[in-house]
Design a protein around this motif. Structure first.
Motif, mmCIF file in Angstrom:
data_model
loop_
_atom_site.group_PDB
_atom_site.id
_atom_site.type_symbol
_atom_site.label_atom_id
_atom_site.label_comp_id
_atom_site.label_asym_id
_atom_site.label_seq_id
_atom_site.Cartn_x
_atom_site.Cartn_y
_atom_site.Cartn_z
ATOM 1 N N LEU A 135 -5.710 -3.219 1.618
ATOM 2 C CA LEU A 135 -4.650 -2.263 1.977
ATOM 3 C C LEU A 135 -3.791 -1.958 0.751
ATOM 4 O O LEU A 135 -3.165 -0.900 0.657
ATOM 5 N N ASP A 136 -3.775 -2.898 -0.189
ATOM 6 C CA ASP A 136 -3.014 -2.695 -1.426
ATOM 7 C C ASP A 136 -3.980 -2.207 -2.514
ATOM 8 O O ASP A 136 -4.753 -2.992 -3.075
ATOM 9 N N SER A 137 -3.911 -0.905 -2.806
ATOM 10 C CA SER A 137 -4.897 -0.342 -3.739
ATOM 11 C C SER A 137 -4.703 -0.871 -5.161
ATOM 12 O O SER A 137 -5.588 -0.713 -5.997
ATOM 13 N N ARG A 138 -3.547 -1.499 -5.436
ATOM 14 C CA ARG A 138 -3.381 -2.064 -6.784
ATOM 15 C C ARG A 138 -4.317 -3.248 -6.978
ATOM 16 O O ARG A 138 -4.755 -3.543 -8.085
ATOM 17 N N ILE A 139 -4.642 -3.919 -5.868
ATOM 18 C CA ILE A 139 -5.616 -5.020 -5.971
ATOM 19 C C ILE A 139 -7.004 -4.440 -6.239
ATOM 20 O O ILE A 139 -7.732 -4.915 -7.110
ATOM 21 N N THR A 140 -7.345 -3.367 -5.521
ATOM 22 C CA THR A 140 -8.643 -2.714 -5.776
ATOM 23 C C THR A 140 -8.719 -2.298 -7.250
ATOM 24 O O THR A 140 -9.750 -2.467 -7.898
ATOM 25 N N ALA A 141 -7.608 -1.750 -7.746
ATOM 26 C CA ALA A 141 -7.604 -1.271 -9.130
ATOM 27 C C ALA A 141 -7.867 -2.414 -10.112
ATOM 28 O O ALA A 141 -8.437 -2.208 -11.188
ATOM 29 N N SER A 142 -7.465 -3.624 -9.735
ATOM 30 C CA SER A 142 -7.641 -4.752 -10.663
ATOM 31 C C SER A 142 -9.069 -5.309 -10.611
ATOM 32 O O SER A 142 -9.452 -6.107 -11.442
ATOM 33 N N ARG A 143 -9.862 -4.884 -9.639
ATOM 34 C CA ARG A 143 -11.256 -5.324 -9.522
ATOM 35 C C ARG A 143 -12.143 -4.241 -10.130
ATOM 36 O O ARG A 143 -11.900 -3.056 -9.902
ATOM 37 N N LYS A 144 -13.173 -4.675 -10.824
ATOM 38 C CA LYS A 144 -14.014 -3.649 -11.445
ATOM 39 C C LYS A 144 -15.140 -3.252 -10.494
ATOM 40 O O LYS A 144 -16.101 -3.989 -10.348
ATOM 41 N N LEU A 145 -14.991 -2.112 -9.871
ATOM 42 C CA LEU A 145 -16.032 -1.628 -8.966
ATOM 43 C C LEU A 145 -16.838 -0.527 -9.655
ATOM 44 O O LEU A 145 -16.293 0.230 -10.456
ATOM 45 N N ALA A 146 -18.122 -0.487 -9.322
ATOM 46 C CA ALA A 146 -18.974 0.579 -9.865
ATOM 47 C C ALA A 146 -19.365 1.506 -8.720
ATOM 48 O O ALA A 146 -19.174 1.170 -7.548
ATOM 49 N N GLY B 103 -15.698 6.750 9.760
ATOM 50 C CA GLY B 103 -15.466 5.623 8.854
ATOM 51 C C GLY B 103 -13.971 5.469 8.591
ATOM 52 O O GLY B 103 -13.155 6.124 9.243
ATOM 53 N N GLU B 104 -13.641 4.598 7.646
ATOM 54 C CA GLU B 104 -12.230 4.374 7.326
ATOM 55 C C GLU B 104 -11.849 5.142 6.072
ATOM 56 O O GLU B 104 -12.637 5.232 5.113
ATOM 57 N N ASP B 105 -10.624 5.643 6.078
ATOM 58 C CA ASP B 105 -10.124 6.410 4.940
ATOM 59 C C ASP B 105 -9.693 5.446 3.833
ATOM 60 O O ASP B 105 -8.670 4.776 3.947
ATOM 61 N N VAL B 106 -10.503 5.364 2.779
ATOM 62 C CA VAL B 106 -10.169 4.457 1.664
ATOM 63 C C VAL B 106 -9.944 5.272 0.385
ATOM 64 O O VAL B 106 -10.253 4.817 -0.716
ATOM 65 N N THR B 107 -9.393 6.469 0.558
ATOM 66 C CA THR B 107 -9.182 7.385 -0.570
ATOM 67 C C THR B 107 -8.405 6.718 -1.709
ATOM 68 O O THR B 107 -8.811 6.770 -2.876
ATOM 69 N N GLN B 108 -7.284 6.077 -1.343
ATOM 70 C CA GLN B 108 -6.411 5.450 -2.363
ATOM 71 C C GLN B 108 -7.229 4.478 -3.210
ATOM 72 O O GLN B 108 -7.084 4.418 -4.426
ATOM 73 N N ASN B 109 -8.041 3.681 -2.513
ATOM 74 C CA ASN B 109 -8.805 2.654 -3.202
ATOM 75 C C ASN B 109 -9.904 3.262 -4.064
ATOM 76 O O ASN B 109 -10.146 2.815 -5.182
ATOM 77 N N LEU B 110 -10.548 4.298 -3.528
ATOM 78 C CA LEU B 110 -11.649 4.898 -4.290
ATOM 79 C C LEU B 110 -11.143 5.614 -5.540
ATOM 80 O O LEU B 110 -11.858 5.691 -6.535
ATOM 81 N N ARG B 111 -9.933 6.123 -5.491
ATOM 82 C CA ARG B 111 -9.347 6.745 -6.688
ATOM 83 C C ARG B 111 -9.296 5.760 -7.851
ATOM 84 O O ARG B 111 -9.319 6.147 -9.009
ATOM 85 N N THR B 112 -9.174 4.467 -7.537
ATOM 86 C CA THR B 112 -9.049 3.477 -8.616
ATOM 87 C C THR B 112 -10.405 3.121 -9.226
ATOM 88 O O THR B 112 -10.468 2.394 -10.201
ATOM 89 N N VAL B 113 -11.498 3.590 -8.619
ATOM 90 C CA VAL B 113 -12.834 3.273 -9.154
ATOM 91 C C VAL B 113 -13.120 4.247 -10.301
ATOM 92 O O VAL B 113 -13.313 5.449 -10.081
ATOM 93 N N SER B 114 -13.134 3.704 -11.496
ATOM 94 C CA SER B 114 -13.150 4.577 -12.679
ATOM 95 C C SER B 114 -14.371 5.486 -12.759
ATOM 96 O O SER B 114 -14.301 6.559 -13.342
ATOM 97 N N ALA B 115 -15.493 5.048 -12.196
ATOM 98 C CA ALA B 115 -16.715 5.857 -12.321
ATOM 99 C C ALA B 115 -16.732 7.028 -11.339
ATOM 100 O O ALA B 115 -17.585 7.901 -11.438
#
Ligand code: 5U1
Length: 679
Positions: free
Chosen positions: A211-222, A143-155
């Motif tokens: 690719l920009d994890s700051r955008i992921t951080a601004s979205r509320k993912l569960a 799969g793809e390494d999305v570590t940076q993005n997953l760190r921003t998922v608060s749950a």
């Protein structure tokens, strides 16, 4: 401060922030105010800025996203992320259970069952308890390494909540977007003039693959965990449900709907039960997953090609399908709103055949750029009106036609007006317009209003088209002969309808107010108004200022109500209804608002009570000023639990909400015992 003290303080802040993050995002039960959380967060940020060597992978400050990547690197899963076989009907589930029973040589199998989330499968890797890598499923092996993005998922925990975590732990689960966050995201995107997402799944996928994890951080993912991959340094328990229990204790979010059931009957009951709640869940699911609970048996059953033999996904009917727009015309609603409607080539979606889908308003048609002849994706979830979600642009032909909003009402020919700042165009014909009259009558007769069973669309069409009924009071003048003469109306149905009309003469004030069809006055507001004013005449005499004193009534509702009663035509219809014998009990108006034994209290009802139905309990709670909500949250004051109470009771226990039985509720409802009723 000494260096060791600073390091200790940083550790303390990390632990505190991770804990409060868990309370907030996983348990939905914060212990400290947001401002206090922010203060701790800023303090940690300052320490890390001054002492970069103290920055750790599990620091909550890493949740805010980092510099954009140029691409995602590939990750090979330690254990493959396999897919599940699907069952589309009961027979396939029965066959699955039979295969398992035969292989196991057992009469009845225990299963762990949970919702099948409609999101994106991911794998989270923890080394010695610290989150080190997160990856998408990909092809199941890489799969793809999305570590940076997953760190921003608060749950998602950045650290396993244990002093003795496994040496290595792969947690499998799904990232998704809750309905409320999806709606807010699309509203914000629209506001910014940016692309909206067709459904929560696409929104979650689009947010995770940034690719920009700051955008992921601004979205509320569960996130919800549903299993484990490779595990080292932790002895697996005997049952799969115990793995889930352990994940929960390690602070991973696990769906509260997960259960353990016995045999195929248990599976099918669960499917039915969750299917009934599907539209009320906070997120999309596309089925349920059944897993053999005995881990030893799981291993014995093994895999066939790329799917386990010990598990199966039982799918609900798809809620989104593709079809063609045959035409776009408009419908005139009760308040004159002109709604563009797509006429569709019939398509089976959400469990029914759909031929029409709402396009909401003209702006929406333009925004989605829906044209006649287009292929579109249509969504129908539960009782919600089907809607066109998006256009398949790559399938567009040259002969598609644009929709033109009519400037005259197609029913009565009155001008169509669209006020500045309003999205909705309206027929200006008022009750002169038969379409509005018909809708007003249907609303008046509807179950939650006057509850006139049998007064459906076909009958209302004829009553209005033949000028037999002009306004609701005419319903009470109908006789058997007139009704029996209508098309497709047998004498028996006519007399049943007359009996239903007769029964509706005796009603309640909230129902009557709701039945009037005042703009912006739904069932809840009608109840608030009735409770506050007690008598219809007092309500009719109230001006806007007085109306805004009612709980939950703001200036827009107050204006609608005042305008409605100021209209002499409406007052006449009310008089005619009273003259026709429509009546309801009245009470003394409130001296102040917000009183009543249960004012301001929110209840959730679950399970069966010995003597009271849920509807009765709801009515009595509301009559005492309380509110009844559908799900348990930190805002719930009481959960009233009867026999076989389910996950709501568990949630209440987790959140520490007061739990009552029927007697407890009666004690609260009894104003003398409480001495609080201030009418
Ligand atoms: N809820 C849930 N989804 N899901 C997907 N459980 C679950 N289990 C899965 C998958 C692929 O796999 C295991 C049974 C191996």
């Amino acid at each position: 401060m000494a260096a060791s003290d600073i390091a200790q303080r940083a550790q303390f802040l990390r632990d505190q922030l991770n804990y409060h993050n868990y309370r907030y995002y996983v348990l939905d039960s914060p212990e400290i105010p947001d401002a206090e959380y922010d203060r701790l967060f800023r303090e940690l940020l300052e320490i890390e800025a001054a002492h970069p060597e103290l920055l750790t992978a599990d620091s909550p400050t890493q949740r805010i996203g980092g510099l954009p990547l140029s691409g995602f690197s590939q990750v090979t899963h330690r254990q493959p992320m396999l897919s599940l076989n699907n069952a589309f009907d009961e027979n396939e589930v029965i066959a699955f259970d039979r295969r398992v029973r035969e292989a196991a040589g057992q009469e009845i199998i225990e299963y762990e069952v949970d919702p099948k989330f409609d999101g994106l499968a991911i794998s989270l890797t923890y080394e010695n308890g610290v989150f080190i890598q997160g990856a998408t499923r990909g092809d199941g092996y890489t799969g793809e390494d999305v570590t940076q993005n997953l760190r921003t998922v608060s749950a998602i925990p950045l650290r396993v909540a244990s002093d003795t975590p496994p040496k290595l732990l792969e947690v499998r689960g799904e990232v998704l977007m809750l309905h409320k966050d999806f709606a807010a995201l699309n509203a914000a995107q629209r506001e910014k003039g940016e692309k909206t997402f067709a459904n929560p799944r696409n929104a979650a996928a689009g947010s995770l693959r940034q690719l920009d994890s700051r955008i992921t951080a601004s979205r509320k993912l569960a996130f919800f965990a549903y299993g484990v991959g490779e595990v080292q340094g932790w002895k697996l328990p005997k049952k799969f449900s115990d793995i889930m229990q352990q994940l929960k204790q390690w602070h991973f979010p696990v769906a509260s709907e997960s259960e353990v059931v016995q045999g195929v009957e248990g599976l099918l009951d669960y499917f039915q039960h969750l299917g009934g709640k599907r539209d009320k869940l906070a997120f999309d699911i596309d089925g349920v997953v059944y897993k053999v609970n005995d881990l030893q048996l799981q291993e014995e059953l093994g895999f066939v090609s790329r799917a386990p033999r010990f598990a199966i996904a039982h799918k609900y009917p798809a809620q989104e399908e593709i079809t063609q727009v045959l035409d776009i015309d408009v419908q005139v609603g009760r308040t004159g709103a002109i709604t563009p409607v797509a006429r569709l080539a019939p398509v089976f979606v959400g469990g029914v055949t759909v031929t029409n889908a709402t396009l909401h308003n003209e702006d929406e048609v333009r925004r989605k750029d829906v044209r006649i002849g287009d292929w579109v994706s249509v969504r129908r979830a539960g009782d919600v009106i089907p809607e066109v979600v998006s256009v398949m642009e790559d399938r567009r032909q040259d002969d598609v036609r644009e929709f033109v909003m009519p400037d005259k009402c197609p029913v009565c020919g009155s001008h169509v007006v669209r006020l500045e700042g309003e999205a909705v165009a309206r027929c200006s014909g008022g009750l002169f317009c038969p379409a509005q009259r018909k809708q007003a009558l249907l609303h008046f007769a509807s179950r939650r209003a006057m509850d006139i069973e049998g007064l459906g669309e076909k009958i209302v069409d004829q009553l209005v088209d033949n000028a037999i009924v002009h306004n609701p009071s005419d319903l009470y003048k109908l006789g058997l002969v007139k009704l029996a003469n209508l098309d497709r109306m047998a004498e028996k149905s006519a007399s049943n309808l007359l009996a239903a009309i007769e029964k509706s003469r005796s009603t309640s004030l909230p129902r009557f107010i709701f039945a009037l069809g005042i703009r912006n006055v739904g069932e809840a507001t009608a109840k608030d108004l009735a409770r506050h004013f007690g008598k219809l005449d007092v309500l009719m005499a109230a001006n806007e200022a007085v109306l805004t004193q009612v709980t939950d009534v703001g200036p827009i509702v107050a204006q609608s109500v005042a305008q409605f009663f100021a209209e002499s035509h409406n007052r006449e219809v009310i008089e005619q209804l009273r003259a026709a014998g429509v009546h309801w009990p009245e009470s003394e108006p409130r001296r102040t608002h917000g009183i009543g034994a249960l004012a301001g209290k929110t209840f959730v009802l679950t399970g069966a009570m010995p003597n009271m139905t849920r509807d009765e309990a709801k009515e009595r709670i509301e009559a005492a000023g309380g509110k009844v909500a559908g799900s348990v949250s930190k805002k719930t004051d009481y959960v009233v639990a009867g026999a076989e109470a389910g996950s709501k009771l568990t949630k209440a226990q987790e959140l520490g909400v007061t739990i009552l039985d029927e007697d407890g509720l009666l004690a609260l409802l009894n104003p003398e015992a409480q001495g609080k009723l201030e009418f």
